[in-house]
Write an enzyme that holds these catalytic residues in place. Structure first.
Site, mmCIF file in Angstrom:
data_model
loop_
_atom_site.group_PDB
_atom_site.id
_atom_site.type_symbol
_atom_site.label_atom_id
_atom_site.label_comp_id
_atom_site.label_asym_id
_atom_site.label_seq_id
_atom_site.Cartn_x
_atom_site.Cartn_y
_atom_site.Cartn_z
ATOM 1 N N SER A 75 0.845 -1.194 0.000
ATOM 2 C CA SER A 75 0.000 0.000 0.000
ATOM 3 C C SER A 75 0.881 1.244 0.000
ATOM 4 O O SER A 75 2.045 1.181 -0.400
ATOM 5 C CB SER A 75 -0.947 -0.021 1.206
ATOM 6 N N ASN A 76 0.341 2.360 0.415
ATOM 7 C CA ASN A 76 1.114 3.602 0.440
ATOM 8 C C ASN A 76 0.725 4.406 1.673
ATOM 9 O O ASN A 76 -0.102 3.963 2.470
ATOM 10 C CB ASN A 76 0.879 4.392 -0.849
ATOM 11 N N LYS A 77 1.309 5.587 1.805
ATOM 12 C CA LYS A 77 1.159 6.346 3.060
ATOM 13 C C LYS A 77 -0.145 7.137 3.170
ATOM 14 O O LYS A 77 -0.348 7.853 4.142
ATOM 15 C CB LYS A 77 2.308 7.344 3.173
#
Ligand code: CTP
Length: 398
Positions: free
Chosen positions: A208-210
């Site tokens: 995923s990402n931030k």
């Protein structure tokens, strides 16, 4: 703006109640019709007669008293009000309305009210910072109630703290702003996506990402405030959505694409604020991957670019994308605008410390085919969302 506006002014028991006399008077001077509802404790600070004299209307204080047998006062006031202004709102009154209590004239009338509600808190700084009050305020926000937060200033306790009700002049100014924005997207169907999508590797792991979802959720709130009918398509996020949004929860980029496709042709506006994964694992392992080897190579395959695909099916929807960049911000953003066939793009540099992913603030450029429309300072995502909604409303029919 205030001419013939019906304002129900709820006064609860704080010393700031005396300021609500000025508030009532100034609202009337601006042309509003004001009816006042007071709690028992408010009457210990200011008399109903003072408000009655100013508003020329009987003040509603007692739920069991029905002066006119042909009407039910609390239902009448609830239906009559264009705006319900709770000023001052004490910690106790806030707790009551957060829980839907209806045990006196004020809380009962408010519970029967469907229209716009604005809470203007006044209390001691410790009460304002108490986790219970913070919880209650968040509940009100999620219920679509606007909060005009208190300021830091001299409290009745004799010291300076954050809990002081904002001055009547500022309440009126903020109310004016709120009302002028409330019809900007009236009747428009808006989709906003939020959060970072998750691409599963195996049953327990994902890429995923931030992204926290803060930008997308703030846009959903601003769009609700502007009168839009909002569908929020959200990747996993810790945030809770405004009860007035239609929330569709998704996980992966593919799920998000499906949800956007299902809703796009019945919408007027699409804002893609989500951080969509560009790649997903080529193979999903049904079993948890064991750590047998020293190195593990994950093969990834590209996900569909939702924006690029959806704009191929566009009729007259207004489509807004985001560009999260770490270099060549404007140039990359302009390219994305063109390649994805967007009407507007919000570009932000994600390398800043106090901006971008997970932060409450951001600094963005609004860009369209003519170039940079405007640039914000480092501002709250809430503020940036309001600006975005305003810009869209000015362009949507053009
Ligand atoms: N976006 C999308 N589908 C994807 C990836 C991104 O719809 N698979 C959308 C985002 O929601 C955003 C815009 O495209 O509105 C730009 O996203 P960004 O991550 O900045 O750019 P990418 O297109 O992914 O390009 P790159 O990562 O190479 O900068």
């Amino acid at each position: 703006m205030f001419k013939n506006l019906n304002v129900a002014l709820y006064v609860s028991g704080s010393i700031a109640a005396y300021k609500s006399l000025t508030l009532a008077r100034n609202l009337i001077k601006k042309g509003a019709n004001v009816r006042v509802i007071m709690t028992d404790s408010a009457q210990l600070f200011v008399t109903p007669l003072a408000f009655q004299t100013l508003t020329k209307n009987k003040v509603f204080t007692n739920i069991s008293e029905e002066p006119d047998e042909k009407e039910i006062t609390h239902i009448n006031i609830a239906k009559w009000a264009d705006v319900s202004l709770i000023a001052p709102a004490t910690a106790n009154f806030i707790a009551k309305i957060a829980n839907g209590n209806a045990d006196d004239a004020a809380s009962t009338t408010l519970l029967a009210t469907n229209g716009k509600k604005i809470v203007v808190p006044a209390m001691n700084d410790n009460m304002w910072n108490n986790p219970a009050t913070i919880r209650n305020i968040n509940t009100l926000k999620n219920d679509g109630i606007t909060i005009f937060s208190p300021t830091k200033g001299y409290l009745a306790e004799g010291y300076s703290g954050n809990g002081r009700m904002i001055e009547p002049e500022l309440i009126i100014k903020k109310l004016e702003n709120k009302l002028s924005n409330s019809n900007l997207l009236k009747g428009r169907r808006l989709i906003v996506t939020a959060g970072g999508t998750r691409e599963a590797i195996d049953p327990v792991r994902y890429i995923s990402n931030k992204s926290s979802g803060k930008m997308g959720y703030a846009i959903a709130d601003a769009a609700i405030d502007a009168g839009a009918d909002v569908t929020l398509i959200s990747a996993p996020s810790k945030l809770s959505a405004n009860n007035k949004t239609k929330l569709i929860s998704v996980n992966s980029a593919a799920d998000m694409e499906k949800a956007v496709r299902n809703n796009f042709n019945k919408s007027d506006i699409l804002i893609m604020a989500a951080a969509v994964s560009d790649y997903r694992p080529l193979i999903y392992s049904n079993q948890k991957i064991k750590k047998n080897d020293d190195n593990l190579i994950l093969n990834l395959s590209k996900t569909n670019d939702i924006l690029k695909e959806i704009t191929k099916t566009k009729s007259n929807q207004f489509v807004v994308g985001f560009a999260a960049e770490t270099q060549n911000l404007i140039e990359n953003a302009k390219n994305k605008l063109k390649h994805k066939n967007l009407d507007m793009l919000v570009a932000n540099d994600v390398t800043g410390n106090n901006t971008g992913f997970n932060s409450d603030n951001n600094k963005v450029y609004f860009i369209d085919h003519t170039g940079i429309i405007s640039e914000t300072d480092i501002e709250s995502k809430k503020n940036i969302s309001k600006k975005l909604i305003k810009l869209i409303s000015e362009r949507i029919d053009k």
